[in-house]
Design a protein around this motif. Sequence first.
Motif, PDB file in Angstrom:
ATOM      1  N   LEU A 232      43.471  38.428  48.293  1.00 27.67           N
ATOM      2  CA  LEU A 232      43.940  36.914  48.438  1.00 27.67           C
ATOM      3  C   LEU A 232      45.193  36.837  48.832  1.00 27.67           C
ATOM      4  O   LEU A 232      45.558  36.020  49.764  1.00 27.67           O
ATOM      5  CB  LEU A 232      43.250  36.074  47.457  1.00 27.67           C
ATOM      6  CG  LEU A 232      43.696  34.869  47.591  1.00 27.67           C
ATOM      7  CD1 LEU A 232      43.123  33.873  48.739  1.00 27.67           C
ATOM      8  CD2 LEU A 232      43.001  33.852  46.275  1.00 27.67           C
ATOM      9  N   GLY A 233      46.246  37.228  48.003  1.00 26.24           N
ATOM     10  CA  GLY A 233      47.437  37.241  47.975  1.00 26.24           C
ATOM     11  C   GLY A 233      48.200  37.592  49.380  1.00 26.24           C
ATOM     12  O   GLY A 233      49.001  37.220  50.068  1.00 26.24           O
ATOM     13  N   ASN A 234      47.390  38.879  49.965  1.00 29.57           N
ATOM     14  CA  ASN A 234      48.025  39.399  51.332  1.00 29.57           C
ATOM     15  C   ASN A 234      47.633  38.506  52.328  1.00 29.57           C
ATOM     16  O   ASN A 234      48.262  38.376  53.438  1.00 29.57           O
ATOM     17  CB  ASN A 234      47.520  40.708  51.257  1.00 29.57           C
ATOM     18  CG  ASN A 234      48.080  41.828  50.475  1.00 29.57           C
ATOM     19  OD1 ASN A 234      49.304  41.467  49.920  1.00 29.57           O
ATOM     20  ND2 ASN A 234      47.435  43.128  50.117  1.00 29.57           N
ATOM     21  N   THR A 235      46.571  37.789  52.224  1.00 31.35           N
ATOM     22  CA  THR A 235      46.020  36.906  53.330  1.00 31.35           C
ATOM     23  C   THR A 235      46.717  35.802  53.326  1.00 31.35           C
ATOM     24  O   THR A 235      47.423  35.422  54.537  1.00 31.35           O
ATOM     25  CB  THR A 235      44.415  36.575  52.912  1.00 31.35           C
ATOM     26  OG1 THR A 235      43.646  37.695  52.959  1.00 31.35           O
ATOM     27  CG2 THR A 235      44.137  35.643  53.995  1.00 31.35           C
TER      28      THR A 235
ATOM     29  N   ARG B 194      34.475  38.897  53.805  1.00 28.54           N
ATOM     30  CA  ARG B 194      33.907  37.399  54.605  1.00 28.54           C
ATOM     31  C   ARG B 194      34.434  36.359  53.759  1.00 28.54           C
ATOM     32  O   ARG B 194      33.731  35.197  53.959  1.00 28.54           O
ATOM     33  CB  ARG B 194      32.561  37.574  54.531  1.00 28.54           C
ATOM     34  CG  ARG B 194      31.721  37.804  53.008  1.00 28.54           C
ATOM     35  CD  ARG B 194      30.485  38.012  53.430  1.00 28.54           C
ATOM     36  NE  ARG B 194      29.650  38.036  52.009  1.00 28.54           N
ATOM     37  CZ  ARG B 194      29.000  37.158  51.259  1.00 28.54           C
ATOM     38  NH1 ARG B 194      28.920  35.929  51.825  1.00 28.54           N
ATOM     39  NH2 ARG B 194      28.624  37.517  50.123  1.00 28.54           N
ATOM     40  N   TYR B 195      35.468  36.226  52.813  1.00 27.20           N
ATOM     41  CA  TYR B 195      35.734  35.069  52.035  1.00 27.20           C
ATOM     42  C   TYR B 195      37.284  34.490  52.526  1.00 27.20           C
ATOM     43  O   TYR B 195      37.525  33.227  52.784  1.00 27.20           O
ATOM     44  CB  TYR B 195      35.791  35.354  50.473  1.00 27.20           C
ATOM     45  CG  TYR B 195      34.395  35.976  49.933  1.00 27.20           C
ATOM     46  CD1 TYR B 195      33.485  34.823  49.777  1.00 27.20           C
ATOM     47  CD2 TYR B 195      34.336  37.074  49.661  1.00 27.20           C
ATOM     48  CE1 TYR B 195      32.269  35.084  49.461  1.00 27.20           C
ATOM     49  CE2 TYR B 195      33.056  37.588  48.993  1.00 27.20           C
ATOM     50  CZ  TYR B 195      32.082  36.659  49.046  1.00 27.20           C
ATOM     51  OH  TYR B 195      30.830  36.952  48.539  1.00 27.20           O
ATOM     52  N   ASN B 196      38.269  35.253  52.667  1.00 25.75           N
ATOM     53  CA  ASN B 196      39.505  35.083  52.900  1.00 25.75           C
ATOM     54  C   ASN B 196      39.746  34.314  54.516  1.00 25.75           C
ATOM     55  O   ASN B 196      40.628  33.545  54.586  1.00 25.75           O
ATOM     56  CB  ASN B 196      40.450  35.941  52.736  1.00 25.75           C
ATOM     57  CG  ASN B 196      40.490  36.807  51.509  1.00 25.75           C
ATOM     58  OD1 ASN B 196      39.812  36.022  50.679  1.00 25.75           O
ATOM     59  ND2 ASN B 196      41.132  37.733  51.201  1.00 25.75           N
TER      60      ASN B 196
ATOM     61  N   GLY C 280      46.676  35.974  43.373  1.00 23.67           N
ATOM     62  CA  GLY C 280      46.288  35.328  44.810  1.00 23.67           C
ATOM     63  C   GLY C 280      46.329  33.839  44.616  1.00 23.67           C
ATOM     64  O   GLY C 280      46.950  33.062  45.316  1.00 23.67           O
ATOM     65  N   PRO C 281      45.872  33.252  43.334  1.00 26.90           N
ATOM     66  CA  PRO C 281      45.801  31.602  43.075  1.00 26.90           C
ATOM     67  C   PRO C 281      47.238  31.394  43.148  1.00 26.90           C
ATOM     68  O   PRO C 281      47.406  30.030  43.583  1.00 26.90           O
ATOM     69  CB  PRO C 281      45.136  31.636  42.036  1.00 26.90           C
ATOM     70  CG  PRO C 281      44.011  32.639  41.937  1.00 26.90           C
ATOM     71  CD  PRO C 281      44.855  33.884  42.606  1.00 26.90           C
TER      72      PRO C 281
ATOM     73  N   ALA D  87      45.019  37.988  35.996  1.00 27.67           N
ATOM     74  CA  ALA D  87      45.880  38.689  36.945  1.00 27.67           C
ATOM     75  C   ALA D  87      45.397  40.027  36.766  1.00 27.67           C
ATOM     76  O   ALA D  87      44.818  40.668  35.686  1.00 27.67           O
ATOM     77  CB  ALA D  87      47.378  38.432  36.697  1.00 27.67           C
ATOM     78  N   THR D  88      45.795  40.819  37.756  1.00 29.32           N
ATOM     79  CA  THR D  88      45.481  42.428  37.711  1.00 29.32           C
ATOM     80  C   THR D  88      46.412  43.257  36.752  1.00 29.32           C
ATOM     81  O   THR D  88      47.779  42.894  36.856  1.00 29.32           O
ATOM     82  CB  THR D  88      45.365  43.223  38.866  1.00 29.32           C
ATOM     83  OG1 THR D  88      46.582  42.960  39.844  1.00 29.32           O
ATOM     84  CG2 THR D  88      44.041  42.276  39.950  1.00 29.32           C
TER      85      THR D  88
END
Length: 363
Positions: free
Chosen positions: A55-58, A84-86, A301-302, A232-233
């Motif tokens: 998500l963050g990269n998108t 198929r989400y971003n 990402g958030p 977070a990861t």
Amino acid sequence: MDHEHGLRRLIRRARRALRDRTSRWLARLAATPTPCHAPLPCPTRILVCRVNKRLGNTVLLTPLLQSLAATFPQARIDVLVQGRYNGVLLENLPGVNRVHEVPTEPWPLLRRLVPLIRHLRRQRYDLAIDPNNHSSSNRLAMAVSGARYRLGFAAADQWLKLTHAAAFPDHEPHTGLQPLYLLAAITGTPVHRIKTTAVGLTDHQRSRAHNRLQASLGAAADGPLIGFFAEATGGKQLPGDWWQAWCTAVQEQAPDATLVQIVRPGGPALAPTATPVGTSDLGELAAIIEQMDGFIAADSGPMHLASATGVPVLGLFQATPPERFAPLGELCCAITTPVEPAAAARMLLALRKQTDELLRRQG
């Protein structure tokens, strides 16, 4: 849990080493080691290849997409992403025509890959762009796209023959701003560099988000909505007791505030004073976060999604460098941890007040 994280780190390092070794070997066959600049006729069909599902990269791709749309307003910009989400976050940005999606699961990938390649080649792109300096997936996507011109970063391990290449901007550490330096390799006119992230939200997404948030909160909240994301990861995640202490500090410093915890669908609240809200629809999630008066999260990402909606964001960094991954926005701030929960609460509330003062001056 530590053993699992350690194993994942070893796997990532092994994959990275194999990728780097393969890239150096392929670069002996066909390489673009040095920059090559030449003005292009105004491209009308552009493909941006960012084959990644994070998500963050998108979200960090959006400064480039906005800059392309501003520099080439007549162009139709397509984007190739993974998953198929971003894609829903990009498809309503100015200038973006369509988002193509590479499946993440092996069987759909094998079944859909050939039709996808055929479709991309039928578009007859003038220009394909790889915004990253070390992605083999991006390079493969550019190679099979059939684009007339190919733009990327020159490097000793750049094994794809590029028609236009820029030197990697070592002076610019931020991952989301580095791709902007590619544009100077294809145009002799001034480049519009937009240095903030953005997402394209629809009225329908905002309406659904409003309804979901109201249903979760019950009675209308009179005070400010303060959002947070506690996950977070790997080593980027802060412990749960830190977040619980932070929730307590916010309630002490701003008793009228309503705490909204962004969670995975069905996830529990971390503190009794927080209302959990979650959805798997990223467009709706972005519209929910857009309604916050302030947002705090670790590097995730958030966090980037919040900055893209224009919300004041405080990013917490303890395992990644903020100079590379800080939230991009006029109302954003990044700090390194450890930091006391009460201090983080004061910073976010102060950031929100600064935003209110700015909006009053502008209004």
